[in-house]
Structures are given as C-alpha cells and as structure tokens.
Write an enzyme that holds these catalytic residues in place. Structure first.
Site: not given
Ligand code: FAS
Ligand code: PHB
Length: 393
Positions: A201, A72, A297, A293
């Site tokens: 957006y 994009h 980032k 989000p």
């Molecule tokens: P994660 O949380 O993905 O992974 C952590 C892992 O550690 C999990 O699998 C968990 O089960 C494990 N864990 C936790 N405690 C543990 C323990 N005690 N022992 C062993 N394992 C354990 N980012 C965007 O850029 N755009 C978005 O739209 C967006 N939407 C999101 C929506 C939601 C609901 C959430 C919660 C996050 C969103 N994010 C978004 C952010 C998301 O993408 C995170 O930045 C990304 O998952 C980060 O990855 P990790 O650091 O690997 O953490």
């Molecule tokens: C998504 O596609 O889930 C998305 C894209 C851009 C954002 C947040 C979420 O800023």
C-alpha cells in the site's frame, strides 16, 4: 414452492450461507437476478481474513483455497520515499491473511452448490419480499415471464448494495450512515508477476497506490483517481506510467508491466444501515454495509454476517430457539462498525482527501507513528487480520 430459508443473491454472501445451511440440513433456495457467468465476471476482493478462511473450511469448500491461496504474514506501506513492513504475524499473535481472489471463492462455492443439488434459480426478475413481520413470509419473483412464489420461514437478503432487501425495511425504521470519498480506485488485472511477495500500500505526492496479486503470475494494481475520470481514458501505458510515478525508487525497477485483462474504476464509500433485521428478514454483506477497499474488509464483513446468521439458524432449527434471531443485528453491527472505522482510517491515512496543510502534516505524522511503534503496528495488524467473531448466545 416451500423452503426454510430464501436467500436473495448468489454472490459470496448468499453462496457461503447457502453452503453452510445445506451442509447442516437446513433447506434453502437462492434467487439470483444475473447469470452465473456475470457473477463470476466481477473482479473484486483479493484478501481473506482468517475468519473467512475458517468459514470456507467449515463449509467444506476450502480444498482449492488451501492449495492455491497465498498465506501472507505481513504487508508493506510506502510513504515519504521509504517502505515499512507491517509484520502481521508478530503483531497479531501469529495470525495471517490469505490472498485468494473473490472470483475463485465464488467459483468454489458455485461448484459446491452444484454438487449438493441445492436449488439456485438464476436470471430471476422483480423479486419481492412479503410478510416478513408475520410467521409466514414469502418471496415472489418472475422467471421467463411466469410469476412464482416461495413460502419460507426466513429471508436472507444477500443481494448487495443495489438489491431489494434493504428497501424492504421501511424508511421509518431504517437509519443509514454514509460517507462518500472524493476519489475512486482505478484497478488493473494483468498476467504479470507481482512486483513484490507481499502487498504494497502506499501514498505519494501523486496519490494512493496498491500493489496486490491473485497468484505468482497474476497481479492486481490500483491507483486512486478523481471521480470524474473515465476508465476509457486510461490506456494501459498511461496506467503503468502513473503507477511507476507513485512507486518508491527502491521497487519501481521490479515492476513487470503487460496488457490489462481487466480495468475498472470503483468509487469509495462508507455505508451502514441499521437495523440489519426486520422481522424475519436479515440483511447480509453489501446489502447492509459498504467499506472503502483500503482495509480489505468488504468481502470479509460479508463472511462475518454469514457466520452470525448461520449460527443463529442452527440455534433456531437444531435447538428450538426461535428467540435466537433477536441478537443478529447487534452482533453484526458491533464488528461492522469496528471494520468501518479501520477502513475509513486506512483510507484517510493513505489518500489525499484534504488540501489543508495542517491535516497533511497530521496524516504524515499518523503514518509515521503507526508504522514505527509496537502499539501502532499492533492496532493495524489486529484489524487487518480481522477482529474475532463473538459467540452466538
Ligand atoms: P455482492 O454484491 O457480491 O452480491 C450480491 C448478489 O445479489 C449479486 O450477484 C447480484 O446480482 C444479486 N442481486 C442484486 N439484486 C438482486 C435482486 N433484486 N434479485 C436477485 N439477486 C439480486 N472488497 C474487498 O474486500 N476488497 C476489494 O478490493 C473490493 N473491491 C470491490 C470492487 C467493486 C467494484 C465492488 C462493487 C466491491 C468491491 N469489494 C471489495 C467489496 C465486495 O467484494 C463485496 O464486499 C462482496 O462482493 C460482498 O458480497 P455480497 O454481500 O455477496 O454482495
Ligand atoms: C485486491 O487484491 O484486489 C485488494 C487487496 C487489498 C485491498 C483491496 C484490494 O485492501
């Protein structure tokens, strides 16, 4: 058991770090509390910065992303009944982002790990981190009722916001910074063609909207809702009607609705913990920081932390530079705080967070200025495609 690096968490942070370390011959074990299916079932991010794309290529897991990911070169911002385009290519010296879901990133990394036969242990319980201030840290955990211990050189806390790594740093040392927003994002995934080729957006009288996608046949939509809303109170019909009421006239007719295949509400939070390192423990990704989000980032910050920790570990193991670990926290935090600012700013510009009429006029003026001047569009673009990673000394 013994290894060089124990990685706690098998989300994108842990898997990307594990893949890079394994490719470089640095031994590591991943401990994950849930199942692979549960990790893959979480619907999250969708936009990858160039830095993330490069890391996936360096990790040797970019083949499907390069084939199926959608490059994009711009996105749109709808406000005041009009739509303005942010030309990322033009205002970030030719850079772009790639639309490719976090679920797909995680799947590609999981498949790669299976091929390398590097050890991942799922469904562990009661993970505890020990002696990280000594040269001989170790991690204990339970699996199927038995207690296990892994001796290691370093521990990477990739266990997300609710993990055990961050609390392992003593309260007396850890400083946390937080801002909770009074809204959440209600998101819907649907097997319908996206309303537009590019992300839209927007802000309207009724609030925030985002039209995103996962492919040419799968769309991702969001509207912001108050924090007391319950996802079970939102039928598909109610969601589509709300989205239509927020979309500008010129595009609402292009919206193809259909049954949701996922629907959830995510709270919005800005959060940073300092420092991100304590002896031989390193916090990575959501374990150390959270962004709303709006700036896309979250996932991308995980990748920049992984980049820094991986390059530091290369210095430690390949150049015999154990001192290289001392730079980790400051390197990460310089980039994290700039992304925190951008995510907070995009959220403040596009959500109704204040009832103050003056602040609403300032918000409208800020949107108008930053989307109609070269200076403004450059600020948005260079932050959205991702600021460069610094060199590791
Ligand atoms: P994660 O949380 O993905 O992974 C952590 C892992 O550690 C999990 O699998 C968990 O089960 C494990 N864990 C936790 N405690 C543990 C323990 N005690 N022992 C062993 N394992 C354990 N980012 C965007 O850029 N755009 C978005 O739209 C967006 N939407 C999101 C929506 C939601 C609901 C959430 C919660 C996050 C969103 N994010 C978004 C952010 C998301 O993408 C995170 O930045 C990304 O998952 C980060 O990855 P990790 O650091 O690997 O953490
Ligand atoms: C998504 O596609 O889930 C998305 C894209 C851009 C954002 C947040 C979420 O800023």
């Amino acid at each position: 058991m013994k290894t060089q690096i124990v990685i706690i968490g098998s989300g994108p942070s842990g898997l990307l770090l594990g893949q890079l370390l394994t490719k470089s011959g640095i031994d590591n074990i991943i401990l994950e509390r849930s199942t692979p299916e549960h990790v893959l079932g979480r619907i999250r991010a969708g936009v990858l910065e160039e830095g993330f794309v490069q890391m996936m290529r360096e990790a040797g897991v970019s083949e499907r992303m390069d084939r199926e990911g959608l490059p994009h070169g711009g996105f749109q911002i709808a406000f005041n009944g009009e739509i303005r385009r942010v030309d990322l290519h033009k205002f970030s010296n030719g850079k772009q982002v790639v639309v490719y879901g976090q679920t797909e990133v995680t799947k590609d990394l999981m498949d790669a790990r299976l091929e390398t036969k590097a050890q991942s242990i799922y469904e562990v319980e009661n993970v505890e981190i020990h002696d990280v201030k000594k040269d001989t840290p170790y991690v204990t955990y339970e699996k199927d009722g038995a207690q296990h211990r892994i001796d290691c050189d370093y521990v990477a806390g990739c266990d997300g916001f609710h993990g055990v790594s961050r609390p392992t740093i003593p309260d007396s040392i850890r400083k946390e910074y937080e801002k909770i927003y009074p809204v959440g994002w209600l998101g819907v995934l649907s097997d319908t063609p996206p309303i537009s080729e590019e992300l839209i957006y927007g802000t309207s009288e009724r609030g925030f909207l985002l039209c995103s996608m996962r492919s040419h046949t799968r769309s991702r939509y969001y509207v912001d809702v108050s924090l007391d809303e319950k996802v079970e109170d939102w039928s598909d019909e109610r969601f589509w009607d709300e989205l239509k009421s927020r979309l500008p006239e010129e595009v609402v007719g292009d919206l193809v609705t259909g049954p949701s295949i996922e629907k959830s509400i995510a709270p919005l939070r800005s959060f940073v913990t300092e420092p991100m390192q304590y002896g031989r423990l390193f916090l990575v990704g959501d374990a150390a920081h959270i962004v709303p989000p709006t700036g896309a980032k979250g996932l991308n910050l995980a990748s920049s932390d992984v980049n820094y920790l991986y390059r530091i570990m290369l210095k430690v193991y390949k150049d015999n530079r154990p001192d290289a670990i001392d730079q980790y926290s400051e390197l990460c935090l310089r980039r994290i705080w700039k992304a925190e600012r951008f995510s907070w700013w995009m959220t403040s510009m596009l959500h109704h967070l204040s009832d103050n009429d003056f602040e609403k006029k300032i918000q409208a003026s800020e949107l108008d200025y930053f989307t109609s001047t070269e200076a403004g569009l450059r600020v948005i673009s260079e932050n959205y495609v991702g600021l460069p990673y610094e060199e590791v000394e």
